[in-house]
Design a protein around this motif. Structure first.
Motif, PDB file in Angstrom:
ATOM      1  N   ILE A  39      42.335  35.431  28.810  1.00 23.73           N
ATOM      2  CA  ILE A  39      41.342  34.658  28.114  1.00 23.73           C
ATOM      3  C   ILE A  39      41.310  34.481  26.663  1.00 23.73           C
ATOM      4  CG2 ILE A  39      39.628  35.489  30.017  1.00 23.73           C
ATOM      5  CD1 ILE A  39      38.461  37.389  28.317  1.00 23.73           C
ATOM      6  N   ARG A  40      42.550  34.983  25.840  1.00 23.12           N
ATOM      7  CA  ARG A  40      42.672  34.904  24.572  1.00 23.12           C
ATOM      8  C   ARG A  40      43.147  33.331  24.378  1.00 23.12           C
ATOM      9  NH1 ARG A  40      47.701  38.915  23.460  1.00 23.12           N
ATOM     10  NH2 ARG A  40      48.099  38.078  25.575  1.00 23.12           N
ATOM     11  N   TYR A  41      43.547  32.543  25.264  1.00 21.32           N
ATOM     12  CA  TYR A  41      44.169  31.468  25.239  1.00 21.32           C
ATOM     13  C   TYR A  41      43.277  30.387  25.758  1.00 21.32           C
ATOM     14  CZ  TYR A  41      48.089  34.624  24.339  1.00 21.32           C
ATOM     15  OH  TYR A  41      48.906  35.376  23.766  1.00 21.32           O
ATOM     16  N   GLU A  42      43.422  28.985  24.816  1.00 20.91           N
ATOM     17  CA  GLU A  42      42.936  27.801  25.503  1.00 20.91           C
ATOM     18  C   GLU A  42      43.554  27.486  26.868  1.00 20.91           C
ATOM     19  OE1 GLU A  42      41.289  23.526  24.223  1.00 20.91           O
ATOM     20  OE2 GLU A  42      42.719  24.440  22.976  1.00 20.91           O
ATOM     21  N   PHE A  43      44.885  27.627  26.958  1.00 19.46           N
ATOM     22  CA  PHE A  43      45.399  27.024  28.190  1.00 19.46           C
ATOM     23  C   PHE A  43      46.597  28.243  28.326  1.00 19.46           C
ATOM     24  CE2 PHE A  43      44.128  23.221  26.602  1.00 19.46           C
ATOM     25  CZ  PHE A  43      43.394  22.549  27.849  1.00 19.46           C
ATOM     26  N   VAL A  44      46.728  28.557  29.667  1.00 17.72           N
ATOM     27  CA  VAL A  44      47.858  29.235  30.196  1.00 17.72           C
ATOM     28  C   VAL A  44      48.767  28.513  30.988  1.00 17.72           C
ATOM     29  CG1 VAL A  44      46.523  31.667  29.967  1.00 17.72           C
ATOM     30  CG2 VAL A  44      46.555  30.137  32.082  1.00 17.72           C
ATOM     31  N   TYR A  45      50.016  29.077  30.981  1.00 18.21           N
ATOM     32  CA  TYR A  45      51.189  28.230  31.953  1.00 18.21           C
ATOM     33  C   TYR A  45      51.500  29.216  33.358  1.00 18.21           C
ATOM     34  CZ  TYR A  45      51.331  25.255  27.733  1.00 18.21           C
ATOM     35  OH  TYR A  45      51.013  24.362  26.852  1.00 18.21           O
ATOM     36  N   GLY A  46      51.747  28.461  34.359  1.00 17.38           N
ATOM     37  CA  GLY A  46      51.965  29.186  35.426  1.00 17.38           C
ATOM     38  C   GLY A  46      52.584  28.593  36.617  1.00 17.38           C
ATOM     39  N   GLY A  47      52.957  29.272  37.548  1.00 19.92           N
ATOM     40  CA  GLY A  47      53.473  28.552  38.663  1.00 19.92           C
ATOM     41  C   GLY A  47      52.517  27.479  39.500  1.00 19.92           C
ATOM     42  N   THR A  48      53.472  26.660  40.341  1.00 13.11           N
ATOM     43  CA  THR A  48      52.766  25.645  41.037  1.00 13.11           C
ATOM     44  C   THR A  48      52.909  25.794  42.593  1.00 13.11           C
ATOM     45  OG1 THR A  48      54.562  24.222  41.011  1.00 13.11           O
ATOM     46  CG2 THR A  48      52.656  23.868  38.993  1.00 13.11           C
ATOM     47  N   GLY A  49      53.950  26.687  42.669  1.00 13.06           N
ATOM     48  CA  GLY A  49      54.466  26.999  43.986  1.00 13.06           C
ATOM     49  C   GLY A  49      55.806  25.891  44.204  1.00 13.06           C
ATOM     50  N   HIS A  50      56.324  25.577  43.234  1.00 13.13           N
ATOM     51  CA  HIS A  50      57.420  24.712  43.113  1.00 13.13           C
ATOM     52  C   HIS A  50      58.281  25.139  42.047  1.00 13.13           C
ATOM     53  CE1 HIS A  50      56.493  22.222  46.594  1.00 13.13           C
ATOM     54  NE2 HIS A  50      55.147  22.093  46.032  1.00 13.13           N
ATOM     55  N   PRO A  51      59.613  25.441  42.135  1.00 15.73           N
ATOM     56  CA  PRO A  51      60.507  25.855  41.082  1.00 15.73           C
ATOM     57  C   PRO A  51      60.412  24.904  39.698  1.00 15.73           C
ATOM     58  CG  PRO A  51      61.695  25.158  42.857  1.00 15.73           C
ATOM     59  CD  PRO A  51      60.488  25.071  43.303  1.00 15.73           C
ATOM     60  N   LEU A  52      60.695  23.794  39.651  1.00 15.56           N
ATOM     61  CA  LEU A  52      60.611  22.798  38.812  1.00 15.56           C
ATOM     62  C   LEU A  52      59.495  22.268  38.101  1.00 15.56           C
ATOM     63  CD1 LEU A  52      63.966  21.046  40.206  1.00 15.56           C
ATOM     64  CD2 LEU A  52      63.938  23.129  38.548  1.00 15.56           C
ATOM     65  N   THR A  53      58.317  22.834  38.388  1.00 17.57           N
ATOM     66  CA  THR A  53      57.033  22.415  37.615  1.00 17.57           C
ATOM     67  C   THR A  53      56.278  23.772  37.234  1.00 17.57           C
ATOM     68  OG1 THR A  53      55.900  22.232  39.843  1.00 17.57           O
ATOM     69  CG2 THR A  53      56.753  20.251  38.999  1.00 17.57           C
ATOM     70  N   THR A  54      55.457  23.328  36.145  1.00 19.63           N
ATOM     71  CA  THR A  54      54.459  24.511  35.751  1.00 19.63           C
ATOM     72  C   THR A  54      53.174  23.984  35.578  1.00 19.63           C
ATOM     73  OG1 THR A  54      56.406  25.580  34.591  1.00 19.63           O
ATOM     74  CG2 THR A  54      54.000  25.973  33.756  1.00 19.63           C
ATOM     75  N   LEU A  55      52.027  24.770  35.830  1.00 20.15           N
ATOM     76  CA  LEU A  55      50.728  24.488  35.691  1.00 20.15           C
ATOM     77  C   LEU A  55      50.197  24.851  34.540  1.00 20.15           C
ATOM     78  CD1 LEU A  55      47.911  23.054  36.794  1.00 20.15           C
ATOM     79  CD2 LEU A  55      47.813  25.335  37.988  1.00 20.15           C
ATOM     80  N   LYS A  56      49.558  24.035  33.595  1.00 23.02           N
ATOM     81  CA  LYS A  56      48.876  24.281  32.402  1.00 23.02           C
ATOM     82  C   LYS A  56      47.364  24.092  32.681  1.00 23.02           C
ATOM     83  CE  LYS A  56      48.308  22.656  27.793  1.00 23.02           C
ATOM     84  NZ  LYS A  56      48.732  21.574  26.725  1.00 23.02           N
ATOM     85  N   ILE A  57      46.746  25.229  32.692  1.00 18.97           N
ATOM     86  CA  ILE A  57      45.182  25.071  32.947  1.00 18.97           C
ATOM     87  C   ILE A  57      44.459  26.327  32.101  1.00 18.97           C
ATOM     88  CG2 ILE A  57      45.687  26.891  34.825  1.00 18.97           C
ATOM     89  CD1 ILE A  57      43.702  25.535  36.372  1.00 18.97           C
ATOM     90  N   ARG A  58      43.263  25.949  31.935  1.00 16.51           N
ATOM     91  CA  ARG A  58      42.235  26.765  31.274  1.00 16.51           C
ATOM     92  C   ARG A  58      42.181  28.346  32.043  1.00 16.51           C
ATOM     93  NH1 ARG A  58      40.056  24.450  26.993  1.00 16.51           N
ATOM     94  NH2 ARG A  58      40.090  22.044  27.291  1.00 16.51           N
ATOM     95  N   PRO A  59      42.424  29.340  31.309  1.00 14.05           N
ATOM     96  CA  PRO A  59      42.189  30.657  31.971  1.00 14.05           C
ATOM     97  C   PRO A  59      40.859  30.905  32.785  1.00 14.05           C
ATOM     98  CG  PRO A  59      42.897  31.040  29.936  1.00 14.05           C
ATOM     99  CD  PRO A  59      42.406  29.660  29.987  1.00 14.05           C
ATOM    100  N   SER A  60      39.542  30.096  32.353  1.00 11.36           N
ATOM    101  CA  SER A  60      38.297  30.050  32.912  1.00 11.36           C
ATOM    102  C   SER A  60      38.343  29.308  34.265  1.00 11.36           C
ATOM    103  CB  SER A  60      37.335  29.564  31.952  1.00 11.36           C
ATOM    104  OG  SER A  60      37.507  28.272  31.711  1.00 11.36           O
TER     105      SER A  60
END
Length: 147
Positions: free
Chosen positions: A114-135
């Motif tokens: 929650i320190r960050y506006e956005f975090v980056y993590g998995g989508t279920g697929h190896p060549l994509t990343t999800l950028k999303i708000r922790p909230s």
């Protein structure tokens, strides 16, 4: 990934799915690739206990997972990382690619995210990343506790 996008769109979540040409195999690789703090990376680990499976979404700078604390939080006798086969059975994706959104799977979130506006993590697929708000991770997952 269609299911993930459908969930995000239905809930009117601000997000970005970022395509890349190589698989990112660690939090440090992800941080370097996106030019972000390692803490903004949010790997999803799958845990197994006698009560079933859980998702654990940690900040990339969390450090070693404290399984004694997790046993206490979950009120279980044993908790460990799920095997690669179990991860695939539970999430339909391989270790290292597990989506940040796992509806129907009880989830533990790292407060450090929650320190960050956005975090980056998995989508279920190896060549994509999800950028999303922790909230929004909190909104979309079934959160049972925080570490």
């Amino acid at each position: 990934m269609d299911k993930l996008v459908a969930i995000l769109e239905q809930q009117e979540i601000e997000y970005e799915i970022i395509e890349h040409n190589k698989q990112l195999n660690s939090a440090q690789e992800g941080a370097d690739y996106f030019g972000i703090s390692i803490g903004q990376t949010a790997p999803t680990l799958i845990l197994k206990s006698e009560k079933g499976f859980y998702a654990l979404i940690v900040s990339g700078d969390h450090g070693k997972v404290d399984f004694a604390t997790l046993r206490e939080l979950l009120s279980v006798e044993q908790v460990k990382l799920a095997s690669p086969q179990e991860v695939e059975e539970v999430t339909c994706s391989k270790i290292g690619n597990v989506s940040l959104i796992n509806q129907g799977l009880l989830t533990i979130l790292d407060r450090k995210l929650i320190r960050y506006e956005f975090v980056y993590g998995g989508t279920g697929h190896p060549l994509t990343t999800l950028k999303i708000r922790p909230s929004d991770l909190e909104k979309l997952n079934q959160i049972v506790d925080w570490i």
